[in-house]
Each structure stands twice: as structure tokens, then as C-alpha cells.
Scaffold this active site. Structure first.
Site, PDB file in Angstrom:
ATOM      1  N   ASP A  13     -88.811  36.562  17.665  1.00 46.07           N
ATOM      2  CA  ASP A  13     -89.968  37.187  17.778  1.00 46.07           C
ATOM      3  C   ASP A  13     -89.697  38.733  17.953  1.00 46.07           C
ATOM      4  O   ASP A  13     -88.471  39.194  18.136  1.00 46.07           O
ATOM      5  CB  ASP A  13     -90.650  36.847  19.333  1.00 46.07           C
ATOM      6  CG  ASP A  13     -92.015  37.394  19.542  1.00 46.07           C
ATOM      7  OD1 ASP A  13     -92.831  37.332  18.743  1.00 46.07           O
ATOM      8  OD2 ASP A  13     -92.053  37.728  20.874  1.00 46.07           O
ATOM      9  N   ASP A  15     -92.136  41.869  19.591  1.00 45.89           N
ATOM     10  CA  ASP A  15     -92.440  42.398  20.693  1.00 45.89           C
ATOM     11  C   ASP A  15     -91.966  41.487  21.980  1.00 45.89           C
ATOM     12  O   ASP A  15     -91.918  40.395  22.159  1.00 45.89           O
ATOM     13  CB  ASP A  15     -94.000  42.481  20.970  1.00 45.89           C
ATOM     14  CG  ASP A  15     -94.646  43.277  19.976  1.00 45.89           C
ATOM     15  OD1 ASP A  15     -94.379  44.398  20.077  1.00 45.89           O
ATOM     16  OD2 ASP A  15     -95.437  42.750  19.233  1.00 45.89           O
TER      17      ASP A  15
END
Length: 259
Positions: A13, A15
Site C-alpha cells: 500500500d 499511504d
């Protein structure tokens, strides 16, 4: 429990794992550098559908993180891949920004408000009441309802903002039609991403900061999962879920030597 195969490809991922509020998380640069040098397939994922991969590449470069365009996979790309598989050369009424409209143009979709096959809802900086009204009427008229991701809020420097999931709930309330969400935690986003880099789930790992999206999607796609505590999920919350990650680490810095 059978022993897992060695990890040959990585999905992470963006963020909460690589960056936080526009600042690189310590260890992110070293992790990405090690991945590039290893030659292993990898992807940086985001449920945010606002930006194109080229936009995100530029934004990450500005922060000092080098992620090639082809190694970025967004919920907009996953949505476009899903629609291209389901109804090639179709049409859609889109509420969203360049990341979503570009992805749909690239698969040959026609963007229209005249009897579209789909209403596609994504992230946008300004949700227009007029656009939402148009979406409601098109769905009531027979258009199929698709949304890029179920995230109900998104971050900003001023605080949380209503996001795709919240607006989807409004449209669902008005139409009694629930959308199909293409992004995380739908494992479809992982599987289409793995296919894009020629990787296999049994030899791949997913790194995330959210138990309810990243870890869930990785687990359901059959991947090993690593939870980091530099984003949303806190250490005391892990046991609240009926599933758990393969491994828990403090941050991405702890995984550099795993590559």
C-alpha cells in the site's frame, strides 16, 4: 500449517506504508531501492482513484521516492480492467477525476450520460449534487452501479473528507442499488495487479497499514500479509479482527532485509 513458499514478488500500500501526510516514512526509500535492485516484480497500490500512475510517479518522485509508472496500481486501473473484462467497448457515466477517466479512455470506453452501461463512481475533490442526481436517475433507468473503492473518508490536512464509500451510500439510499466495489478489500484488485506483473499469489506478499482493507484483501487473494503500524491500524486493534496478518512489524524499514 503448510510452509509458505519464498516471497518472489511484493505488493505494498502507499499511504500509511510508504508515505504519511505527504512525507516519506523512514525506510520507504531503502525498501523501494532494494526492490528495484533485486529485479523482483512489485507494485505500489492505492485505493485513491484521483491520480493517474504518471501523476503518482511525479508526486512520489517529488518526495524522493522512485517508483516507475508501470509499478503503480490504482483502484481506477482495477476498475477499468474489471469493466474491460465484463463489457469490452462499453460506456459509462463517470463521477471522478483524471485517474479514473483516463483509465476508462485507455480501455476504449465511451464516457457519456446518454444511456450508459455503467455509472462509475470514484474519488473527486468536489462531489457535485447535480452529478449525483444524474447518477441516481441513470441507475434507476437501468445503468449498473460500480464504485472504485468503499473507503468512507479520506485524509486531508484539515481533517477527514467524505470519500467514495460515503457518496456511494447516498446513491444506494436513493436507488436501493448497491455498487460493486473494484478496489480493496476486493481481492480482485490484488489478482488483477498480480496478473499485470506476471506474479502468483502463493509467492507474493502484501504490505499494508489497514486490517480491514490491505490485510483482508491480501489474505483473500491467497498472499502472505504484513501489517505495519505507521498508518491507521494500532497495535491494540489487531486482535479485534477475526483474521490476522502473517506477520506484524513496526514499519516498512523492518522488511528491507526480507527482499
Amino acid at each position: 500449517m503448510s510452509e509458505r513458499k519464498p516471497i518472489e514478488s511484493w505488493l505494498t500500500d502507499m499511504d500509511g506504508v510508504l508515505i504519511h501526510e505527504g512525507v516519506p516514512i523512514p525506510g520507504a526509500d531503502a525498501f523501494l531501492k532494494r526492490l528495484r535492485e533485486s529485479g523482483r516484480p512489485f507494485l505500489v497500490l492505492t485505493n485513491n482513484s484521483i491520480y493517474t500512475p504518471r501523476d503518482l510517479h511525479a508526486r512520489l518522485s517529488h518526495m524522493g521516492l522512485d517508483v516507475p509508472v508501470e509499478n503503480i496500481w490504482t483502484s481506477a486501473l482495477a476498475t477499468a480492467k474489471f469493466l474491460d473484462d465484463q463489457r469490452p467497448g462499453g460506456s459509462a457515466y463517470v463521477i471522478g477525476e483524471a485517474g479514473l477517466t483516463t483509465a476508462l479512455h485507455d480501455i476504449g470506453y465511451i464516457l457519456t450520460d446518454h444511456e450508459p452501461d455503467y455509472v462509475v463512481l470514484g474519488e473527486t475533490r468536489t462531489y457535485s449534487f447535480e452529478a449525483m442526481t444524474k447518477a441516481v436517475r441513470l441507475i434507476q433507468g437501468g445503468a449498473r452501479f460500480i464504485a472504485t473503492n468503499p473507503d468512507e473518508t479520506g485524509p486531508s490536512t484539515e481533517g477527514p473528507l467524505p470519500a467514495t464509500g460515503a457518496v456511494a451510500a447516498l446513491i444506494t439510499k436513493a436507488t436501493s442499488k448497491k455498487p460493486y466495489f473494484a478496489g480493496k478489500p476486493n481481492p480482485l484488485m490484488m489478482r488483477t495487479g498480480l496478473n499485470a506483473i506476471g506474479a502468483h499469489s502463493e509467492t507474493s506478499a502484501m504490505i499494508g497499514d489497514r486490517m480491514d482493507t490491505d490485510i483482508l484483501a491480501g489474505m483473500e487473494a491467497g498472499m502472505q500479509t504484513f501489517l505495519v503500524f505507521t498508518g491507521l491500524t494500532r497495535p491494540g486493534q489487531v486482535e479485534d479482527f477475526p483474521y490476522k496478518p502473517s506477520q506484524v512489524v513496526d514499519s516498512i524499514a523492518d522488511l528491507v532485509d526480507r527482499i
